[in-house]
Design a protein around this motif. Structure first.
Motif, mmCIF file in Angstrom:
data_model
loop_
_atom_site.group_PDB
_atom_site.id
_atom_site.type_symbol
_atom_site.label_atom_id
_atom_site.label_comp_id
_atom_site.label_asym_id
_atom_site.label_seq_id
_atom_site.Cartn_x
_atom_site.Cartn_y
_atom_site.Cartn_z
ATOM 1 N N GLY A 64 0.790 -1.223 0.000
ATOM 2 C CA GLY A 64 0.000 0.000 0.000
ATOM 3 C C GLY A 64 0.820 1.270 0.000
ATOM 4 N N LEU A 65 2.073 1.173 -0.414
ATOM 5 C CA LEU A 65 2.942 2.350 -0.446
ATOM 6 C C LEU A 65 2.609 3.206 -1.673
ATOM 7 N N PRO A 66 2.585 4.531 -1.526
ATOM 8 C CA PRO A 66 2.328 5.380 -2.696
ATOM 9 C C PRO A 66 3.428 5.234 -3.741
ATOM 10 N N SER A 67 3.150 5.702 -4.923
ATOM 11 C CA SER A 67 4.166 5.684 -5.970
ATOM 12 C C SER A 67 5.393 6.472 -5.528
ATOM 13 N N VAL A 68 6.559 6.008 -5.924
ATOM 14 C CA VAL A 68 7.793 6.654 -5.483
ATOM 15 C C VAL A 68 8.035 7.925 -6.290
ATOM 16 N N PRO A 69 8.721 8.901 -5.716
ATOM 17 C CA PRO A 69 8.984 10.154 -6.428
ATOM 18 C C PRO A 69 10.048 9.983 -7.507
ATOM 19 N N ASP A 70 10.115 10.935 -8.395
ATOM 20 C CA ASP A 70 11.172 10.947 -9.404
ATOM 21 C C ASP A 70 12.533 10.968 -8.709
ATOM 22 N N GLY A 71 13.445 10.222 -9.243
ATOM 23 C CA GLY A 71 14.789 10.186 -8.687
ATOM 24 C C GLY A 71 14.992 9.135 -7.618
ATOM 25 N N PHE A 72 13.915 8.433 -7.229
ATOM 26 C CA PHE A 72 14.045 7.449 -6.148
ATOM 27 C C PHE A 72 14.984 6.318 -6.528
ATOM 28 N N VAL A 73 14.835 5.782 -7.734
ATOM 29 C CA VAL A 73 15.654 4.642 -8.148
ATOM 30 C C VAL A 73 17.129 5.033 -8.196
ATOM 31 N N ALA A 74 17.433 6.239 -8.663
ATOM 32 C CA ALA A 74 18.819 6.708 -8.702
ATOM 33 C C ALA A 74 19.382 6.845 -7.285
ATOM 34 N N GLU A 75 18.571 7.372 -6.360
ATOM 35 C CA GLU A 75 19.010 7.498 -4.962
ATOM 36 C C GLU A 75 19.226 6.122 -4.332
ATOM 37 N N LEU A 76 18.327 5.192 -4.647
ATOM 38 C CA LEU A 76 18.455 3.839 -4.126
ATOM 39 C C LEU A 76 19.747 3.191 -4.629
ATOM 40 N N LYS A 77 20.028 3.363 -5.912
ATOM 41 C CA LYS A 77 21.255 2.802 -6.492
ATOM 42 C C LYS A 77 22.486 3.381 -5.816
ATOM 43 N N GLU A 78 22.516 4.696 -5.623
ATOM 44 C CA GLU A 78 23.669 5.348 -5.006
ATOM 45 C C GLU A 78 23.883 4.841 -3.575
ATOM 46 N N ALA A 79 22.792 4.723 -2.815
ATOM 47 C CA ALA A 79 22.899 4.250 -1.432
ATOM 48 C C ALA A 79 23.320 2.785 -1.380
ATOM 49 N N THR A 80 22.820 1.982 -2.319
ATOM 50 C CA THR A 80 23.190 0.567 -2.363
ATOM 51 C C THR A 80 24.661 0.404 -2.705
ATOM 52 N N TYR A 81 25.141 1.155 -3.671
ATOM 53 C CA TYR A 81 26.551 1.077 -4.040
ATOM 54 C C TYR A 81 27.441 1.497 -2.873
ATOM 55 N N ALA A 82 27.025 2.516 -2.140
ATOM 56 C CA ALA A 82 27.810 2.963 -0.984
ATOM 57 C C ALA A 82 27.894 1.855 0.062
ATOM 58 N N SER A 83 26.779 1.167 0.277
ATOM 59 C CA SER A 83 26.763 0.052 1.225
ATOM 60 C C SER A 83 27.665 -1.076 0.747
ATOM 61 N N TYR A 84 27.625 -1.363 -0.542
ATOM 62 C CA TYR A 84 28.473 -2.412 -1.110
ATOM 63 C C TYR A 84 29.955 -2.076 -0.933
ATOM 64 N N ARG A 85 30.321 -0.825 -1.172
ATOM 65 C CA ARG A 85 31.728 -0.443 -1.044
ATOM 66 C C ARG A 85 32.245 -0.670 0.375
#
Length: 215
Positions: A64-85
């Motif tokens: 039931g989460l609302p649609s994500v805002p523009d730029g969410f996927v890019a932010e998610l990718k950046e945060a995931t890569y930081a965690s991976y590093r």
């Protein structure tokens, strides 16, 4: 039977990324208003093996989460890569296991092509696969459809029936079975009944895989 080609899933099979990626994803969803009733354990269980777009659709339709805002996927990718590093490592036993395999091998993953390459370089596994990296982004339908496994086999020049797929998730294992391959399900913590019911060969230790593939 002998296998002409070994096709590996990536996340949770070659690299220990599921916990890192799902925690980042969960924290990002909470900032968007995810109900706390959908805790990290459930999100991890529901998201494992799916593409980002399918995870977002599930969060919308099931959580039931609302649609994500523009730029969410890019932010998610950046945060995931930081965690991976900071913390990404190979699955225990994978480097030694890969050294023992003489058969051709490749990767067929639900991750984006650049994320596959990034993860393998970061963990020192890239030399085992070269450019033989295939993503659901290359095909029409993601796992559990068989498309990416069939595509990988075709690109590598091998019949699906002669291929082994190494997986850790139900969507991925289902994809391999639907492709007509022999599926080896890596389940180090047990919980393997659903995989056995699919017809997978379940194993718990990467050190055991070379012998299983040779049997």
């Amino acid at each position: 039977m002998a296998h002409d080609l070994i096709i590996f899933d990536l996340d949770g099979t070659l690299v220990d990324s599921e916990t890192l990626a799902n925690r980042v994803f969960y924290e990002k969803l909470v900032t968007l208003g995810l109900d706390p009733a959908f805790d990290l354990t459930r999100v991890t269980r529901d998201f494992t093996g799916l593409t980002v777009s399918n995870c977002l659709a599930l969060a919308r339709d099931t959580y039931g989460l609302p649609s994500v805002p523009d730029g969410f996927v890019a932010e998610l990718k950046e945060a995931t890569y930081a965690s991976y590093r900071q913390a990404l490592v190979p699955i225990a036993g994978v480097p030694a296991m890969l050294q023992q395999l003489s058969q051709p091998k490749c990767v067929a993953s639900s991750s984006a092509p650049e994320k596959i390459a990034f993860s393998l370089e970061l963990t020192g596994l890239a030399t085992h696969f070269g450019d033989k990296l295939f993503s659901v982004h290359h095909v029409a339908e993601p796992k559990p459809a068989p498309d990416v496994y069939l595509y990988a086999a075709a690109q590598m020049g091998h019949a699906p029936a002669r291929c082994a797929a190494i997986e850790d998730s139900l969507p991925g294992a289902t994809a391999g079975i639907r492709a007509g391959m022999t599926v080896f399900a890596y389940r180090p913590e047990g919980d393997d009944a659903a995989f056995a019911a699919l017809g997978c060969r379940v194993f718990r230790d990467m050190a055991a895989l070379p012998a299983l593939l040779a049997a």
